[in-house]
Scaffold this motif. Structure first.
Motif, PDB file in Angstrom:
ATOM      1  N   ASP A   1       9.550  16.497  -4.368  1.00  0.00           N
ATOM      2  CA  ASP A   1      10.772  17.546  -4.193  1.00  0.00           C
ATOM      3  C   ASP A   1      11.490  17.197  -2.762  1.00  0.00           C
ATOM      4  OD1 ASP A   1      10.918  19.353  -6.662  1.00  0.00           O
ATOM      5  OD2 ASP A   1       8.697  19.091  -6.064  1.00  0.00           O
ATOM      6  N   GLN A   2      10.473  17.111  -1.745  1.00  0.00           N
ATOM      7  CA  GLN A   2      10.859  16.737  -0.417  1.00  0.00           C
ATOM      8  C   GLN A   2      10.089  15.870   0.384  1.00  0.00           C
ATOM      9  OE1 GLN A   2      13.797  18.329   1.400  1.00  0.00           O
ATOM     10  NE2 GLN A   2      13.334  16.494   2.417  1.00  0.00           N
ATOM     11  N   TYR A   3      10.464  14.660   0.519  1.00  0.00           N
ATOM     12  CA  TYR A   3       9.940  13.650   1.322  1.00  0.00           C
ATOM     13  C   TYR A   3      10.468  13.361   2.858  1.00  0.00           C
ATOM     14  CZ  TYR A   3       7.540   9.168   1.849  1.00  0.00           C
ATOM     15  OH  TYR A   3       6.689   8.038   2.055  1.00  0.00           O
ATOM     16  N   ILE A   4       9.588  13.468   3.861  1.00  0.00           N
ATOM     17  CA  ILE A   4       9.750  13.757   5.250  1.00  0.00           C
ATOM     18  C   ILE A   4       9.272  12.724   6.114  1.00  0.00           C
ATOM     19  CG2 ILE A   4       9.747  15.297   7.310  1.00  0.00           C
ATOM     20  CD1 ILE A   4       9.116  17.703   5.215  1.00  0.00           C
ATOM     21  N   GLY A   5      10.136  11.779   6.872  1.00  0.00           N
ATOM     22  CA  GLY A   5       9.734  10.792   7.946  1.00  0.00           C
ATOM     23  C   GLY A   5      10.554  10.175   8.555  1.00  0.00           C
ATOM     24  N   GLY A   6      10.309   9.303   9.434  1.00  0.00           N
ATOM     25  CA  GLY A   6      11.380   8.735  10.477  1.00  0.00           C
ATOM     26  C   GLY A   6      12.297   7.881   9.804  1.00  0.00           C
ATOM     27  N   VAL A   7      13.502   7.875  10.467  1.00  0.00           N
ATOM     28  CA  VAL A   7      14.409   6.998   9.784  1.00  0.00           C
ATOM     29  C   VAL A   7      14.207   5.372   9.934  1.00  0.00           C
ATOM     30  CG1 VAL A   7      15.994   6.855  11.911  1.00  0.00           C
ATOM     31  CG2 VAL A   7      17.090   6.804   9.795  1.00  0.00           C
ATOM     32  N   GLU A   8      13.241   5.145  10.876  1.00  0.00           N
ATOM     33  CA  GLU A   8      12.785   3.548  10.773  1.00  0.00           C
ATOM     34  C   GLU A   8      12.436   3.024   9.487  1.00  0.00           C
ATOM     35  OE1 GLU A   8      11.439   6.293  12.203  1.00  0.00           O
ATOM     36  OE2 GLU A   8       9.342   6.062  12.352  1.00  0.00           O
ATOM     37  N   HIS A   9      12.033   4.002   8.512  1.00  0.00           N
ATOM     38  CA  HIS A   9      11.493   3.470   7.225  1.00  0.00           C
ATOM     39  C   HIS A   9      12.513   3.628   6.486  1.00  0.00           C
ATOM     40  CE1 HIS A   9       7.477   3.346   8.935  1.00  0.00           C
ATOM     41  NE2 HIS A   9       7.540   4.404   9.201  1.00  0.00           N
ATOM     42  N   ALA A  10      13.884   3.742   6.869  1.00  0.00           N
ATOM     43  CA  ALA A  10      15.140   3.900   5.824  1.00  0.00           C
ATOM     44  C   ALA A  10      15.131   2.643   5.068  1.00  0.00           C
ATOM     45  CB  ALA A  10      16.367   3.950   6.629  1.00  0.00           C
TER      46      ALA A  10
ATOM     47  N   LEU B   1      12.873  -0.700   4.552  1.00  0.00           N
ATOM     48  CA  LEU B   1      11.853  -1.352   3.922  1.00  0.00           C
ATOM     49  C   LEU B   1      10.951  -0.478   3.103  1.00  0.00           C
ATOM     50  CD1 LEU B   1      10.604  -3.650   6.831  1.00  0.00           C
ATOM     51  CD2 LEU B   1      12.152  -3.937   5.161  1.00  0.00           C
ATOM     52  N   HIS B   2      10.069   0.623   3.435  1.00  0.00           N
ATOM     53  CA  HIS B   2       9.321   1.253   2.815  1.00  0.00           C
ATOM     54  C   HIS B   2      10.151   1.996   1.627  1.00  0.00           C
ATOM     55  CE1 HIS B   2       6.590   4.597   1.474  1.00  0.00           C
ATOM     56  NE2 HIS B   2       7.543   5.391   2.177  1.00  0.00           N
ATOM     57  N   LEU B   3      11.294   2.340   1.916  1.00  0.00           N
ATOM     58  CA  LEU B   3      12.066   3.142   1.093  1.00  0.00           C
ATOM     59  C   LEU B   3      12.771   2.606  -0.110  1.00  0.00           C
ATOM     60  CD1 LEU B   3      13.560   6.123   3.290  1.00  0.00           C
ATOM     61  CD2 LEU B   3      11.701   6.298   1.587  1.00  0.00           C
ATOM     62  N   ILE B   4      13.055   1.182   0.156  1.00  0.00           N
ATOM     63  CA  ILE B   4      13.561   0.250  -0.888  1.00  0.00           C
ATOM     64  C   ILE B   4      12.010  -0.238  -1.606  1.00  0.00           C
ATOM     65  CG2 ILE B   4      14.357  -2.182  -1.335  1.00  0.00           C
ATOM     66  CD1 ILE B   4      16.688  -1.546   0.145  1.00  0.00           C
TER      67      ILE B   4
ATOM     68  N   ASP C   1       0.790  -1.276   0.132  1.00  0.00           N
ATOM     69  CA  ASP C   1      -0.082   0.058  -0.174  1.00  0.00           C
ATOM     70  C   ASP C   1       0.765   1.225   0.019  1.00  0.00           C
ATOM     71  OD1 ASP C   1      -2.191  -1.879   0.440  1.00  0.00           O
ATOM     72  OD2 ASP C   1      -1.788  -1.495   2.613  1.00  0.00           O
ATOM     73  N   SER C   2       1.797   1.215   0.707  1.00  0.00           N
ATOM     74  CA  SER C   2       2.809   2.361   0.855  1.00  0.00           C
ATOM     75  C   SER C   2       3.679   2.557  -0.114  1.00  0.00           C
ATOM     76  CB  SER C   2       3.407   2.643   2.341  1.00  0.00           C
ATOM     77  OG  SER C   2       4.060   1.250   2.461  1.00  0.00           O
ATOM     78  N   SER C   3       3.870   1.739  -1.054  1.00  0.00           N
ATOM     79  CA  SER C   3       4.714   1.648  -2.007  1.00  0.00           C
ATOM     80  C   SER C   3       4.552   2.631  -3.338  1.00  0.00           C
ATOM     81  CB  SER C   3       5.102   0.266  -2.827  1.00  0.00           C
ATOM     82  OG  SER C   3       5.804  -0.632  -1.661  1.00  0.00           O
ATOM     83  N   TRP C   4       3.474   3.146  -3.353  1.00  0.00           N
ATOM     84  CA  TRP C   4       3.175   3.828  -4.568  1.00  0.00           C
ATOM     85  C   TRP C   4       1.958   4.803  -4.133  1.00  0.00           C
ATOM     86  CZ3 TRP C   4      -1.927   4.068  -6.966  1.00  0.00           C
ATOM     87  CH2 TRP C   4      -2.654   2.893  -6.580  1.00  0.00           C
ATOM     88  N   TYR C   5       1.717   5.090  -2.777  1.00  0.00           N
ATOM     89  CA  TYR C   5       0.309   5.852  -2.385  1.00  0.00           C
ATOM     90  C   TYR C   5       0.589   7.331  -3.020  1.00  0.00           C
ATOM     91  CZ  TYR C   5       3.091   7.986   1.490  1.00  0.00           C
ATOM     92  OH  TYR C   5       4.063   8.546   2.281  1.00  0.00           O
ATOM     93  N   PHE C   6       1.961   7.787  -2.840  1.00  0.00           N
ATOM     94  CA  PHE C   6       2.169   9.127  -3.071  1.00  0.00           C
ATOM     95  C   PHE C   6       1.992   9.634  -4.887  1.00  0.00           C
ATOM     96  CE2 PHE C   6       6.210   6.778  -1.799  1.00  0.00           C
ATOM     97  CZ  PHE C   6       6.528   6.334  -3.041  1.00  0.00           C
TER      98      PHE C   6
ATOM     99  N   ALA D   1      11.709  10.291  -5.027  1.00  0.00           N
ATOM    100  CA  ALA D   1      11.727  11.233  -4.260  1.00  0.00           C
ATOM    101  C   ALA D   1      13.372  12.100  -4.414  1.00  0.00           C
ATOM    102  CB  ALA D   1      11.610  11.215  -2.749  1.00  0.00           C
ATOM    103  N   ARG D   2      13.223  13.109  -4.634  1.00  0.00           N
ATOM    104  CA  ARG D   2      14.605  14.125  -4.990  1.00  0.00           C
ATOM    105  C   ARG D   2      15.286  14.072  -3.611  1.00  0.00           C
ATOM    106  NH1 ARG D   2      14.797  17.427  -9.356  1.00  0.00           N
ATOM    107  NH2 ARG D   2      12.535  17.625  -9.263  1.00  0.00           N
ATOM    108  N   ARG D   3      14.535  14.545  -2.492  1.00  0.00           N
ATOM    109  CA  ARG D   3      15.243  14.968  -1.468  1.00  0.00           C
ATOM    110  C   ARG D   3      14.604  14.124  -0.344  1.00  0.00           C
ATOM    111  NH1 ARG D   3      18.415  19.406  -0.051  1.00  0.00           N
ATOM    112  NH2 ARG D   3      17.092  19.428   1.783  1.00  0.00           N
ATOM    113  N   LEU D   4      15.001  13.700   0.740  1.00  0.00           N
ATOM    114  CA  LEU D   4      14.535  12.811   1.782  1.00  0.00           C
ATOM    115  C   LEU D   4      15.185  13.382   3.169  1.00  0.00           C
ATOM    116  CD1 LEU D   4      13.178  10.537   3.009  1.00  0.00           C
ATOM    117  CD2 LEU D   4      15.230   9.161   2.918  1.00  0.00           C
ATOM    118  N   PHE D   5      14.231  13.821   4.139  1.00  0.00           N
ATOM    119  CA  PHE D   5      14.745  14.169   5.343  1.00  0.00           C
ATOM    120  C   PHE D   5      14.297  13.241   6.471  1.00  0.00           C
ATOM    121  CE2 PHE D   5      14.267  16.696   9.226  1.00  0.00           C
ATOM    122  CZ  PHE D   5      15.438  17.283   9.312  1.00  0.00           C
ATOM    123  N   THR D   6      15.165  13.060   7.307  1.00  0.00           N
ATOM    124  CA  THR D   6      14.547  11.938   8.332  1.00  0.00           C
ATOM    125  C   THR D   6      14.570  12.603   9.587  1.00  0.00           C
ATOM    126  OG1 THR D   6      16.931  11.042   8.509  1.00  0.00           O
ATOM    127  CG2 THR D   6      15.237   9.925   7.267  1.00  0.00           C
ATOM    128  N   GLN D   7      13.572  12.878  10.474  1.00  0.00           N
ATOM    129  CA  GLN D   7      13.349  13.575  11.670  1.00  0.00           C
ATOM    130  C   GLN D   7      13.796  12.809  12.769  1.00  0.00           C
ATOM    131  OE1 GLN D   7      10.708  12.784  10.305  1.00  0.00           O
ATOM    132  NE2 GLN D   7       9.179  12.033  12.056  1.00  0.00           N
TER     133      GLN D   7
END
Ligand code: ZN
Ligand code: ZN
Length: 875
Positions: free
Chosen positions: A566-575, A577-580, A536-541, A601-607
């Motif tokens: 341009d900018q994706y923002i989320g927790g590093v715990e998704h570094a 699975l979700h992002l691969i 589900d989360s692989s293509w929702y965006f 995503a061009r840029r990724l930010f992990t808070q």
């Protein structure tokens, strides 16, 4: 009393007022069509799981994204800032078990509650593009994509060992097993089971997923490193050892035998993978995983061996369950059989060992004790031969002849006792030996990856049904048949009894299971597994860009305009699975011709995380702070601004309620200051200001400096904590001039610029307060459409600076100079200073060190008696 009340900042009154107005204006946060002519900006925060409650980690994540979105709107971009719900998954089923509420009902009501929380926080989302993954209008496209992958051989079934969580009663992906336990049930040991499962062939893209990381320079290095390790590329060689026929003696096996042509070769091959084929002359055994196919053949004829092998399997299972497979105590058994090394025709014993894994490489290795730590340990334990074939090389590339402690694992050496390869360097030998294996067809150069195909089958209810059926008349053998596109979606039945036993709950719903065969029209049964929610989360965006499309997952032209994100923002715990998975999905969609971008995503930010009392906020730790409480007590603006102010966004934030209260007081100061001077400021509208001087100049300088700083931070540094601090300083400076403001020393046009810009700078952080003050200043349009203020570098420039002067490193005085004074001027000013003159009179200045804007240091000669030639003597 009435007057006092008027002077109180009251977020409980201001915030709902603006939330109502915003809700009545759906265009406010809506993205415009591609034809609008503005540059686009897609800012995306990871979508939440609808658990029922937002927590402070969410507030922080979404405050970062919302600040960025607001800033980009004010910079004139066409902004897409959507929100949705990752709404399938286990907790809904668990809640159903506990409270007897159907999962859909539970989920939908949680979504409604969290949406209210978002609105109460004043988040600027475009709800017209909302995506809810558990609804058929979304998950039908999961099914559609699955069918496209099935057609291309990217979705397939295989029997495999699976991780089984008895608590979840489902299969877990490898990455959902943490230290041998379930990722959701931290104390439940994961078991191994054999099941036929659906897989997506992500490994086809392993190399591209790896190469792509080099180009993702807008992603944090740590995320890229984690993905590289996860993909785990290793280069090596696959080599076939040959099972020695029983009764065959040493004498019969020679190099000529091993190198005979492969075509007429009916011998049983044991394929091993090695990264060090150059050490193969030192192989003194072949080690098989207990589950290796050959082991089954050997044990079938040898019941005693079978008993021993079963023990190894049991040990391996226990170690896997305990999560320390890597540290398993090594045991092995000799099979009584031998394998022929194809490079020298020599037999080596075949062992079965508990530390060799069936699902890694080929499930078989050659053991080279002299040049591998693990093999060395095993050989010592069982008394296997240790044969050194690599020696350290000297300057001349020849063996130094020195005794080397074993195991010697360096690749910086030369080959010994290795037939025709003796004397070669390790690297050269690897290439020649690979070439020989390929020529003689007993092996090849091989790149392997740690990355495994993605197991997507779940024996759960609350997920996307896999759109496959099995014909009961066997019209396609027993193979699965795809549900035709025009029969999508395969709907998830609504009313269903959820239990935790006996495989998939869907299997107990006859109306779901029984269907007709798309080939012969006879009776057929549906697949009862559902898809992993990471699908589900692989293509929702992508769906956000075209959320109402009933004919396709999205329109390609729309996606072409908005992507990449341009900018994706989320927790590093998704570094990982979700992002691969979403990178994989993007590549599949590109190869289907649906999109043109290679990466999502061009840029990724992990808070960072939100910490309280030393622990991550969590229900189990009992340290959760409710956003609703904070909003009720201090207002949404204070809670949001605090979550940006308390720490740099990429660091962990230590939650302190005092801090929220402090931010709330600061916002109160802004409110009082602005409302107090708004009437005077409004009279300055349309007036031309004279060249500022005195206090006006001082305040404007601070204003333009603050603007420059915040603008720069939004361009990439994202030090929002220091942005808020800079606005606090600005407010302090304006407040310090209160007497002059009250006396009318600052002309209305300047006052208007001061207050107007202050409000604009605060707009990304405290949207309600800002809307209120914007109106107070007589503005009629939305602050979101007001242009972001620009900084005038001339005004921002300090005209004079105080520069410290040192003599021999000790501070003597400060001199005032023009801010742009060059080194020569600064040196002159220092030497002309009276205090300096007094100290250096009659002495010798050996050296003058000038750091423009910062420092002058005069170095005096240690003694006056011996002036250095050329030194400057001050009279
Ligand atoms: Zn579990
Ligand atoms: Zn059929």
């Amino acid at each position: 009393m009435a007057e006092e009340k008027e002077l109180r900042y009251d977020p409980a009154a201001i915030e709902p007022k603006w939330q109502q107005r915003w809700a009545a204006d759906p265009a406010l946060y809506a993205a415009e069509p591609a034809t609008c002519g503005k540059p686009k900006y897609y800012v995306l925060e990871m979508l939440p799981y609808p658990s029922g409650q937002l927590h402070m980690g969410h507030v922080r994540n979404y405050s970062i994204g919302d600040a960025l979105a607001r800033h980009m709107w004010m910079r004139g971009y066409n902004v897409l800032h959507p929100m949705g719900w990752d709404a399938f998954g286990l907790p809904a089923e668990n809640a159903a078990l506990k409270n007897h509420v159907p999962p859909r009902e539970w989920t939908v009501s949680n979504i409604a509650g969290m949406k209210r929380q978002f609105e109460r926080l004043g988040m600027g989302f475009d709800w017209a593009t909302e995506v809810t993954t558990c609804l058929p209008d979304y998950y039908r496209w999961n099914q559609w994509f699955f069918l496209r992958m099935f057609e291309r051989g990217l979705a397939y079934r295989k029997k495999s060992k699976v991780n089984w969580c008895p608590e979840c009663a489902t299969v877990l992906a490898n990455e959902q097993v943490v230290d041998g336990c379930c990722w959701r049930h931290e104390t439940t040991i994961v078991e191994q089971r054999d099941l036929v499962q659906w897989f997506l062939r992500i490994t086809v893209y392993a190399q591209e997923l790896l190469d792509g990381l080099d180009k993702l320079d807008g992603w944090p290095d740590k995320v890229r490193t984690m993905q590289r390790n996860w993909i785990g590329r290793s280069e090596g060689t696959e080599v076939d050892f040959f099972l020695e026929e029983q009764g065959a003696g040493l004498q019969e096996a020679g190099p000529s035998t091993s190198l005979r042509s492969a075509q007429d070769d009916s011998r049983v091959r044991i394929r091993v993978f090695t990264t060090r084929v150059d050490t193969i002359f030192g192989a003194t055994s072949v080690q098989l995983a207990p589950q290796h196919a050959l082991v089954a053949t050997l044990t079938a004829a040898d019941p005693a061996l079978k008993v021993q092998v079963d023990e190894l399997i049991e040990q391996q299972k226990k170690a896997r369950e305990a999560g320390d497979l890597g540290a398993i105590e090594k045991h092995g058994v000799f099979t009584g059989r031998s394998a022929i090394n194809p490079y020298n025709g020599q037999p080596v014993p075949i062992w079965v060992s508990n530390y060799i894994l069936a699902d890694y490489g080929t499930g078989a290795i050659m053991s080279v004790p002299a040049h591998d730590e693990r093999d060395f340990e095993f050989a010592n334990k069982y008394g296997l031969e240790i044969r050194q074939v690599i020696a350290p090389a000297g300057e001349d590339g020849q063996p130094t002849g020195e005794e080397t402690p074993l195991p010697f694992t360096s690749e910086d050496g030369v080959l010994l006792r290795s037939g025709d390869f003796t004397g070669l360097k390790c690297g050269d030998a690897q290439l020649l030996m690979q070439a020989m294996a390929e020529r003689a067809r007993f092996g090849e150069a091989k790149v392997t990856y740690r990355l495994k195909d993605w197991g997507v089958s779940r024996q759960r209810y609350w997920g996307t049904p896999i759109p496959m059926v099995y014909c009961q008349s066997h019209c396609e053998g027993d193979g699965p048949l795809p549900v035709p596109d025009d029969q999508l979606p395969v709907l998830l039945p609504e009313q269903i009894e959820i239990t935790q036993q006996g495989g998939s709950p869907l299997g107990r719903v006859p109306e779901f299971v029984n269907t007709t065969c798309p080939k012969c029209g006879g009776p057929a049964k549906r697949e009862t597994d559902t898809m992993d929610t990471f699908v589900d989360s692989s293509w929702y965006f992508y769906r956000y860009t075209d959320a109402k499309n009933a004919n396709a997952p999205f329109g390609s032209e729309t996606v072409k305009y908005w992507f990449p994100i341009d900018q994706y923002i989320g927790g590093v715990e998704h570094a990982i699975l979700h992002l691969i998975y979403s990178r994989f999905w993007t590549k599949v969609m590109r190869d289907l011709g649906m999109i043109v971008n290679d990466e999502p995503a061009r840029r990724l930010f992990t808070q960072g995380m939100v910490i309280k009392d030393g622990h991550k906020m969590s229900k189990s730790k009992g340290n959760v702070v409710s956003p609703d409480d904070m909003v009720a007590r201090y207002g949404a603006d204070a809670a949001r601004t605090y979550s940006l102010f308390a720490a740099p966004p990429d660091r962990d934030l230590d939650w302190q309620e005092d801090g929220v209260a402090g931010v709330s007081r600061f916002l109160g100061r802004v409110w009082r200051l602005t409302t107090k001077y708004a009437p005077a400021a409004r009279t300055g509208r349309g007036q031309q200001a004279e060249a500022p001087a005195g206090i006006s100049l001082k305040l404007l300088r601070k204003l333009h400096q603050t603007t420059a700083k915040i603008t720069l931070d939004f361009e990439g540094r994202w030090h929002f904590n220091t942005c808020v601090a800079a606005i606090m300083e600005l407010v302090n400076e304006i407040q310090a001039a209160d007497a002059q403001l009250a006396a009318g020393d600052v002309p209305p046009p300047v006052l208007l610029e001061l207050l107007r810009t202050l409000v604009l700078l605060l707009a990304p952080f405290a949207p309600h307060l800002v809307a209120e003050l914007w109106e107070e200043l007589g503005e009629e349009s939305s602050v979101l459409r007001a242009p972001w203020p620009t900084s005038d570098p001339e005004l921002a420039k300090e005209d004079e600076l105080e520069v410290p002067v040192q003599i021999n490193g000790k501070l003597v005085t400060v001199v005032r100079v023009a801010a742009d004074a060059d080194a020569k001027t600064l040196e002159g000013a220092a030497l002309a200073d009276e205090k300096v003159r007094g100290r250096i009179a009659g002495k010798t200045v050996v050296k003058v060190i000038v750091v423009p804007r910062k420092l002058v240091n005069l170095v005096l000669h240690p003694s006056d008696k011996y002036p250095s030639p050329g030194a400057q003597v001050v009279k």
